[in-house]
Design an enzyme around this catalytic site. Structure first.
Site, PDB file in Angstrom:
ATOM      1  N   GLY A 188     -10.914 -41.594  13.501  1.00 52.17           N
ATOM      2  CA  GLY A 188     -11.715 -40.469  13.020  1.00 52.17           C
ATOM      3  C   GLY A 188     -13.064 -40.335  13.709  1.00 52.17           C
ATOM      4  N   GLY A 214      -6.638 -44.174  10.243  1.00 54.72           N
ATOM      5  CA  GLY A 214      -5.824 -45.333   9.869  1.00 54.72           C
ATOM      6  C   GLY A 214      -4.402 -45.238  10.407  1.00 54.72           C
ATOM      7  N   LYS A 231     -16.568 -52.416  12.914  1.00 52.88           N
ATOM      8  CA  LYS A 231     -15.744 -53.409  12.221  1.00 52.88           C
ATOM      9  C   LYS A 231     -14.647 -53.997  13.092  1.00 52.88           C
ATOM     10  CE  LYS A 231     -15.936 -51.130   7.852  1.00 52.88           C
ATOM     11  NZ  LYS A 231     -14.902 -50.281   7.315  1.00 52.88           N
ATOM     12  N   ARG A 285      -8.042 -30.633  12.174  1.00 55.26           N
ATOM     13  CA  ARG A 285      -6.747 -30.924  11.566  1.00 55.26           C
ATOM     14  C   ARG A 285      -6.010 -29.634  11.178  1.00 55.26           C
ATOM     15  NH1 ARG A 285      -7.702 -36.225   7.636  1.00 55.26           N
ATOM     16  NH2 ARG A 285      -7.135 -37.751   9.219  1.00 55.26           N
TER      17      ARG A 285
HETATM   18  C1  3PG Z   1      -7.480 -39.808   6.327  1.00 51.37           C
HETATM   19  O1  3PG Z   1      -8.343 -38.946   6.473  1.00 51.37           O
HETATM   20  O2  3PG Z   1      -7.642 -40.988   6.682  1.00 51.37           O
HETATM   21  C2  3PG Z   1      -6.170 -39.393   5.746  1.00 51.37           C
HETATM   22  O3  3PG Z   1      -6.204 -38.074   5.335  1.00 51.37           O
HETATM   23  C3  3PG Z   1      -5.753 -40.325   4.631  1.00 51.37           C
HETATM   24  O4  3PG Z   1      -6.681 -40.291   3.595  1.00 51.37           O
HETATM   25  P1  3PG Z   1      -6.888 -41.561   2.693  1.00 51.37           P
HETATM   26  O5  3PG Z   1      -7.512 -42.610   3.579  1.00 51.37           O
HETATM   27  O6  3PG Z   1      -7.789 -41.138   1.563  1.00 51.37           O
HETATM   28  O7  3PG Z   1      -5.523 -41.996   2.209  1.00 51.37           O
END
Ligand code: 3PG
Ligand code: MG
Length: 395
Positions: free
Chosen positions: A353, A376, A197, A35
């Protein structure tokens, strides 16, 4: 209209950049700098254009408390190393001292602010806090795609206080692949889903039953679908709470004559730590005391054929338990096939991720068309959900 960083004259300007430096740390060291590296083009562009930059990010979920384990100091050190420049650091994102540092920046200088989430006001999208953040810059650039689905002060509230605001290069690239390419895909388009999931991917599945030409489902979630189809999956993980949802999805796909492809064989073991004694079974021959943790060789072959015939591939979710070397093969082979497809002109877009982590571990990031920095956020964008941080910049 959504503006991008190229729309602004940045000479002698102070640019406030929201990045997503929410990176994994182990013993105070950044263990994955993906990132950070992906944000460099925006930062260097500002500096090369004669601007100074103030960088802000969250890290983890400190829930409004100062937590030294979630300080951005190690992240700043990593950034300094990658960008080969010194970095000024403030241990608070909205203090007067921090603002003074920003005000005193000369062109070419970088100022990193401490973790935004040491304040609850950040996640609460609190106006006064947003206004204080805004004082750090004259131009606002959001390059924090990974956080794009969160309506927070640093990416939504803050925009109200800027006349000049837009997205950075990373954010632009993410939108291009996860939204534009998918609106007018080269066909056939194949969606590949994995992971454990189902619930987080429901919207995505429903959208792509309409839009994709093929859907491939692997990973832990496949067993819930297979059970619905009347297959005895032995001891494999089935999400009982999702059986009716899975059955609706299968029925919906059937009505629309869309084929969903599931594993036809698996690599199974007594438990996840007993990989040494794993064996391959046909999908309807898994013993009751064995659980599937990866796809088998016949499945790899079948999935490969579909992937090599695709012109657009969207992949979200590992195909097996790739963190365990005995169950890594399916995810690795699928990733390799995707790079072959890409060489033949297919757009390969990887989101999520865990999936990005798998591709990283295979050193195949540069061999995909696009690997998203968002988990997300990429799921929501692919599902057609409007992102609050984009709406805030358009408004
Ligand atoms: C992530 O890694 O999903 C983003 O940085 C958002 O983080 P969060 O899910 O804690 O809001
Ligand atoms: Mg998250």
């Amino acid at each position: 209209m959504l503006k991008t960083i190229n729309n602004f004259d940045l000479k002698n300007k102070r640019v406030l950049i929201r990045v997503d430096f929410n990176v994994p740390l182990v013993d105070g060291q950044v263990t994955d700098d993906f990132r950070i590296r992906m944000a460099l083009p925006t930062i260097t562009h500002c500096l090369d254009s004669g601007a100074s930059v103030v960088i802000m990010s969250h890290l983890g979920r400190p829930k409004g408390e100062v937590n030294p384990d979630l300080s951005l100091i190690p992240v700043g050190e990593k950034l300094a190393e990658l960008i080969e420049l010194p970095i000024k650091f403030s241990d608070d994102c909205v203090s007067e001292d921090a603002r003074d540092v920003s005000m005193g920046l000369r062109p070419g200088e970088i100022h990193l602010l401490e973790n935004l989430r040491f304040y609850n006001e950040e996640t609460a999208n609190e106006p006064q806090f947003s206004e204080l953040l805004a004082k750090h810059g004259e131009v606002f650039i959001n390059d924090a795609f990974g956080t794009a689905h969160r309506p927070h002060a640093s990416n939504v509230g803050v925009t109200k206080y800027f006349l000049h605001k837009g997205i950075g290069f990373l954010f632009e690239k993410e939108l291009q692949y996860l939204s534009t390419v998918i609106k007018k895909p080269h066909r056939p388009m194949t969606l590949v889903l994995g992971g454990a999931k189902i619930d987080t991917k429901l919207e995505l599945i429903n959208k792509f039953i309409d839009e994709a030409d093929s859907i491939i489902i692997g990973g832990g979630m496949a067993f819930t679908f297979l059970k619905v189809k009347g297959i005895d999956v032995g001891g494999s993980l089935v999400d009982e709470s999702m059986l009716s949802v899975a059955s609706e999805i299968i029925e919906n796909a059937r009505k629309k004559s869309k084929r969903i492809h599931f594993p036809v064989d698996v690599v199974a073991a007594k438990n996840i730590d007993d990989g040494k004694n794993s064996l391959e079974y046909k999908i309807n021959e898994i013993p009751t005391d064995m659980s599937g943790f990866d796809i088998g060789s016949a499945t790899i072959e079948r999935f490969s054929k579909i992937l090599l015939a695709s012109k657009t591939i969207i992949w979200n979710g590992p195909i097996g338990v790739f963190e365990k070397s005995d169950f890594n093969n399916g995810t690795l082979k699928i990733a390799e096939i995707m790079t072959e497809a890409k060489e033949e002109g297919c757009s390969v877009i990887v989101g999520g991720g865990d999936t990005a982590a798998a591709v990283k571990s295979y050193k195949l990031i540069d061999k995909m068309s696009h690997v998203s920095t968002g988990g997300g956020a990429s799921l929501e964008l692919l599902s057609g959900v409007r992102l609050p941080s984009v709406e805030a910049l358009e408004g």
